[in-house]
Design a protein around this motif. Sequence first.
Motif, PDB file in Angstrom:
ATOM      1  N   SER A   8       0.841  -1.183   0.000  1.00 50.34           N
ATOM      2  CA  SER A   8       0.000   0.000   0.000  1.00 50.34           C
ATOM      3  C   SER A   8       0.883   1.242   0.000  1.00 50.34           C
ATOM      4  N   LEU A   9       0.374   2.341  -0.508  1.00 44.12           N
ATOM      5  CA  LEU A   9       1.132   3.591  -0.491  1.00 44.12           C
ATOM      6  C   LEU A   9       1.253   4.167   0.909  1.00 44.12           C
ATOM      7  N   SER A  10       0.469   3.642   1.867  1.00 43.44           N
ATOM      8  CA  SER A  10       0.566   4.149   3.230  1.00 43.44           C
ATOM      9  C   SER A  10       1.770   3.578   3.975  1.00 43.44           C
ATOM     10  N   PHE A  11       2.447   2.560   3.401  1.00 49.59           N
ATOM     11  CA  PHE A  11       3.669   2.034   3.998  1.00 49.59           C
ATOM     12  C   PHE A  11       4.822   2.912   3.553  1.00 49.59           C
ATOM     13  N   ARG A  12       5.337   3.704   4.460  1.00 53.13           N
ATOM     14  CA  ARG A  12       6.407   4.632   4.114  1.00 53.13           C
ATOM     15  C   ARG A  12       7.586   4.427   5.038  1.00 53.13           C
ATOM     16  N   PRO A  13       8.761   4.846   4.598  1.00 49.73           N
ATOM     17  CA  PRO A  13       9.923   4.743   5.485  1.00 49.73           C
ATOM     18  C   PRO A  13       9.707   5.569   6.754  1.00 49.73           C
ATOM     19  N   LEU A  14      10.296   5.131   7.831  1.00 44.38           N
ATOM     20  CA  LEU A  14      10.243   5.868   9.086  1.00 44.38           C
ATOM     21  C   LEU A  14      11.603   6.482   9.359  1.00 44.38           C
ATOM     22  N   ILE A  15      11.597   7.741   9.737  1.00 44.83           N
ATOM     23  CA  ILE A  15      12.821   8.388  10.177  1.00 44.83           C
ATOM     24  C   ILE A  15      12.703   8.484  11.693  1.00 44.83           C
ATOM     25  N   LEU A  16      13.592   7.803  12.378  1.00 43.10           N
ATOM     26  CA  LEU A  16      13.528   7.709  13.832  1.00 43.10           C
ATOM     27  C   LEU A  16      14.636   8.526  14.482  1.00 43.10           C
ATOM     28  N   PRO A  17      14.427   8.946  15.734  1.00 43.98           N
ATOM     29  CA  PRO A  17      15.524   9.613  16.447  1.00 43.98           C
ATOM     30  C   PRO A  17      16.746   8.707  16.535  1.00 43.98           C
ATOM     31  N   TRP A  18      17.916   9.295  16.602  1.00 40.37           N
ATOM     32  CA  TRP A  18      19.165   8.532  16.549  1.00 40.37           C
ATOM     33  C   TRP A  18      19.316   7.542  17.689  1.00 40.37           C
ATOM     34  N   ASP A  73      17.704  20.420   8.426  1.00 43.37           N
ATOM     35  CA  ASP A  73      17.631  20.689   6.987  1.00 43.37           C
ATOM     36  C   ASP A  73      17.234  19.457   6.175  1.00 43.37           C
ATOM     37  N   TRP A  74      17.886  18.319   6.370  1.00 42.09           N
ATOM     38  CA  TRP A  74      17.605  17.140   5.555  1.00 42.09           C
ATOM     39  C   TRP A  74      16.214  16.578   5.830  1.00 42.09           C
ATOM     40  N   ALA A  75      15.768  16.607   7.080  1.00 45.37           N
ATOM     41  CA  ALA A  75      14.429  16.100   7.397  1.00 45.37           C
ATOM     42  C   ALA A  75      13.363  16.989   6.766  1.00 45.37           C
ATOM     43  N   HIS A  76      13.564  18.289   6.792  1.00 45.22           N
ATOM     44  CA  HIS A  76      12.618  19.207   6.167  1.00 45.22           C
ATOM     45  C   HIS A  76      12.548  18.954   4.661  1.00 45.22           C
ATOM     46  N   ASP A  77      13.704  18.796   4.020  1.00 51.23           N
ATOM     47  CA  ASP A  77      13.742  18.556   2.581  1.00 51.23           C
ATOM     48  C   ASP A  77      13.014  17.269   2.195  1.00 51.23           C
ATOM     49  N   ILE A  78      13.205  16.194   2.966  1.00 51.59           N
ATOM     50  CA  ILE A  78      12.517  14.928   2.676  1.00 51.59           C
ATOM     51  C   ILE A  78      11.011  15.112   2.776  1.00 51.59           C
ATOM     52  N   ASN A  79      10.554  15.722   3.858  1.00 55.73           N
ATOM     53  CA  ASN A  79       9.115  15.940   4.032  1.00 55.73           C
ATOM     54  C   ASN A  79       8.542  16.817   2.935  1.00 55.73           C
ATOM     55  N   GLN A  81       9.784  17.344  -0.221  1.00 56.44           N
ATOM     56  CA  GLN A  81       9.842  16.706  -1.533  1.00 56.44           C
ATOM     57  C   GLN A  81       8.844  15.564  -1.679  1.00 56.44           C
ATOM     58  N   LEU A  82       8.658  14.781  -0.628  1.00 53.71           N
ATOM     59  CA  LEU A  82       7.758  13.629  -0.702  1.00 53.71           C
ATOM     60  C   LEU A  82       6.330  13.954  -0.284  1.00 53.71           C
ATOM     61  N   LYS A  83       6.100  15.189   0.147  1.00 50.84           N
ATOM     62  CA  LYS A  83       4.764  15.665   0.532  1.00 50.84           C
ATOM     63  C   LYS A  83       4.173  14.851   1.687  1.00 50.84           C
ATOM     64  N   TRP A  84       5.027  14.417   2.608  1.00 48.97           N
ATOM     65  CA  TRP A  84       4.540  13.673   3.768  1.00 48.97           C
ATOM     66  C   TRP A  84       3.840  14.622   4.723  1.00 48.97           C
ATOM     67  N   ASN A  85       2.798  14.117   5.378  1.00 52.04           N
ATOM     68  CA  ASN A  85       2.049  14.871   6.396  1.00 52.04           C
ATOM     69  C   ASN A  85       1.482  16.171   5.845  1.00 52.04           C
ATOM     70  N   GLN A  86       1.074  16.148   4.599  1.00 50.19           N
ATOM     71  CA  GLN A  86       0.471  17.330   3.993  1.00 50.19           C
ATOM     72  C   GLN A  86      -0.888  16.948   3.407  1.00 50.19           C
TER      73      GLN A  86
END
Length: 93
Positions: A8-18, A73-79, A81-86
């Motif tokens: 499904s398109l709802s399965f997306r990569p997760l970016i987790l705290p380090w 910066d990189w987390a903002h760019d990913i969100n 570009q991929l239109k996550w949470n929008q």
Amino acid sequence: LTPVCARSLSFRPLILPWDVSVSLQISPNSRTRKGTISPDGLPTIPISGDDVTIVSRSPFSVPTVSKEDAISDWAHDINEQLKWNQTPVPISE
């Protein structure tokens, strides 16, 4: 964490705290208590219902280039570009 062969398109990569570790285990309610893990660049590993897989941060860093600061910066760019949470905006005719 990146899902492989997502159904499904709802399965997306997760970016987790380090500092987060994730434990994965086959559910006791699974029809079969067997599976495989496919780590990048390694042969598949058979697992059973009693196995626990822990995914955590590598002790090795990956050099990156950032326009502003190295954290946000990189987390903002990913969100962006991929239109996550929008909310989707309809295309006008």
